[in-house]
Design an enzyme around this catalytic site. Structure first.
Site, PDB file in Angstrom:
ATOM      1  N   GLU A 188     -17.432  -9.796  34.162  1.00 51.73           N
ATOM      2  CA  GLU A 188     -16.907 -10.837  35.228  1.00 51.73           C
ATOM      3  C   GLU A 188     -16.496 -12.083  34.715  1.00 51.73           C
ATOM      4  OE1 GLU A 188     -19.977  -9.291  39.054  1.00 51.73           O
ATOM      5  OE2 GLU A 188     -20.655 -10.639  37.611  1.00 51.73           O
TER       6      GLU A 188
HETATM    7  C1  TNX Z   1     -22.491  -7.793  39.622  1.00 51.50           C
HETATM    8  S1  TNX Z   1     -22.803  -5.884  37.566  1.00 51.50           S
HETATM    9  C2  TNX Z   1     -23.095  -8.573  38.481  1.00 51.50           C
HETATM   10  C3  TNX Z   1     -23.929  -9.683  38.381  1.00 51.50           C
HETATM   11  C4  TNX Z   1     -24.417  -9.567  39.780  1.00 51.50           C
HETATM   12  C5  TNX Z   1     -24.461  -8.153  40.670  1.00 51.50           C
HETATM   13  C6  TNX Z   1     -25.078  -8.131  41.806  1.00 51.50           C
HETATM   14  C7  TNX Z   1     -22.596  -7.205  36.651  1.00 51.50           C
HETATM   15  C8  TNX Z   1     -22.204  -6.743  35.294  1.00 51.50           C
HETATM   16  N1  TNX Z   1     -22.596  -8.159  37.169  1.00 51.50           N
HETATM   17  O1  TNX Z   1     -23.694 -10.718  38.178  1.00 51.50           O
HETATM   18  O2  TNX Z   1     -25.816  -9.899  40.094  1.00 51.50           O
HETATM   19  O3  TNX Z   1     -23.215  -7.693  40.706  1.00 51.50           O
HETATM   20  O4  TNX Z   1     -25.192  -6.801  42.237  1.00 51.50           O
END
Ligand code: TNX
Length: 451
Positions: free
Chosen positions: A263
């Protein structure tokens, strides 16, 4: 062990003892029964078996439990404990489908103490989970002491950190070593994650000199993602990253360092590539294999790199290409394994961006059919992550974990044709009274006819 007339099962009672050769005495201790040379439960090593495999033979006069290694015997011990005090006669031969069977706990959005993490390990091993991935850093907090960078934990692990400011705390070096040793004693490998280049607001709060313009940054206690980034074009960034990864590698006996990589919505793609090309080889220099969330698959990866797939859509060409190039994949699709998703619309905790995750959905899928181009041979294993934005207590943590963690654990352990939802939901029902008696909170899912 009391012989019973029907000769079809054995009973463990107060007088039952365990015999174990010296290398298995530590494993035997997990049965909580006295050791004796003529114990009715005999533990043994059988080197003809794969390391994690075990064979359990139960007759009216005793139990023989042989494993390919102490770890295999330990999994057999978990099966024995699951069977209870009345053991049905017969032979169980068992071994795992996947080598990596993981759970993840997010300590950054909400911290859990060493004692709480250890209690969690005790619950996880009952389902033969053998890796605990600790998400140690994120925008809202930094949870591991790093010598030379004291403000990381003094400031970003201090009061007011975590989502809603409600999850402060951090692991000292000693705490971390203690958790690692406790887990190792239960054959669980700790997989530490330092998330970067995104998810680093807590770093910037502690050390504004690592931001792009050197200006102070406000702490964040909301649950947004994708707004912070380490600066790819500055040497200071890599001095910091090297120190952190060297420290974590030195504290971690397990083979993996997880560097996040997810992300990075505010990192320009060229910067993401520049950063990862510098950072992906670092764990290797400290003797570790690098793991990253699947976004890293877009970059050239070291040969031993592992990609953790979390997407909800079915395809990902970059992950398929990495698999075709021989990289292994940990399968954690959010719509099947994310323990922080709500069970249904009425679940008081959790998120729902990947939909609702019922127990049946967590159980009834196949890792090798999930992602085109990522078949059985490419899969290192399966992991169930628990992100902690909505958690405020151990009860919350357990409520989202149980009973879905056992579902994902069976997906990771048992062969596809050995799994059946009806049989699983009946076996799961027996845990209701045990969890209740143990004070373990869990979701009384209406999908299960709880005992
Ligand atoms: C996505 S999945 C994220 C996290 C959040 C989560 C909540 C991923 C690698 N990153 O930063 O906590 O969704 O479900």
């Amino acid at each position: 062990m009391r012989p019973v007339p029907a000769a079809s099962f054995a009973i463990i009672d107060g007088g039952t003892a365990v015999s174990a050769p010296p290398p298995l005495e530590g494993v035997a201790a997990h049965l909580g029964l006295p050791l004796a040379a003529d114990g009715a439960i005999a533990l043994a090593l059988d080197e003809a078996l794969p390391a994690e495999a075990y064979r359990l033979e139960i007759t009216a006069t005793g139990v023989t439990l042989a494993g390919g290694s102490p770890q295999g015997v330990f999994w057999g011990v978990q099966t024995l404990r699951q069977l209870g005090r009345e053991l049905p006669g017969g032979v169980i031969e068992d071994h795992p489908r996947y080598a990596y069977r993981g759970a993840m706990l997010d300590l950054a959005r909400h911290f859990f103490t060493p004692a709480q993490i250890k209690a969690h390990v005790d619950l996880l091993v009952q389902f033969k989970i053998n890796h605990l991935h600790l998400h140690l850093t994120d925008d809202q907090g930094w949870r591991l002491e790093i010598p030379g960078w004291p403000r990381l934990t003094e400031v970003s692990g201090g009061p007011g950190t975590g989502v809603d400011g409600a999850g402060p705390g951090f692991l000292t070096l000693g705490d971390y070593a203690d958790v690692v040793a406790y887990a190792a004693d239960r054959f669980v490998t700790i997989v530490p994650e330092i998330d970067m280049p995104g998810h680093v607001n807590a770093v910037h709060v502690a050390y504004p000199e690592l931001t792009a313009d050197g200006r102070p940054v406000a702490p964040r206690t909301d649950a947004e993602v994708g707004y912070s980034s380490l600066v790819a074009g500055r040497e200071e960034t890599y001095t910091f990253v090297e120190t952190v990864l060297k420290t974590v590698a030195g504290l971690t006996p397990g083979p993996y360092l997880h560097i996040g990589g997810d992300e990075c919505l505010s990192t320009p793609p060229e910067d993401y590539r520049t950063f990862l090309e510098r950072v992906l080889p670092i764990p290797g220099r400290f003797g570790k294999s690098v793991i990253g969330w699947h976004e890293i698959a877009g970059v050239d990866l070291p040969e031993d790199a592992v990609v953790q797939y979390w997407r909800i859509e079915a395809t990902d060409d970059a992950v398929a290409r990495a698999a075709a190039d021989g990289r292994r994949v940990i399968v954690s699709p959010a719509d099947r394994t994310y323990l922080d998703m709500k069970y249904d619309a009425d679940t008081p905790l959790g998120l729902d961006w990947a939909g609702h995750l019922s127990v049946e959905r967590a159980y009834d899928w196949d890792p090798a059919e999930r992602l085109p181009g990522v078949g059985e041979d490419a899969i290192l294993g399966v992991e169930a992550p628990l992100w902690s934005e909505t958690l405020r207590s151990v009860d919350d943590l357990r409520y989202l974990t149980f009973p879905r963690l056992p579902a994902v654990a069976e997906v990771a352990w048992s062969p596809r044709d050995g799994r059946d939802w009806q049989s699983f939901r009946e076996r799961l029902a027996a845990f209701g009274p045990r969890w209740t008696a143990g004070g373990i909170s869990f979701h009384r899912s209406p999908e299960i006819d709880w005992h």
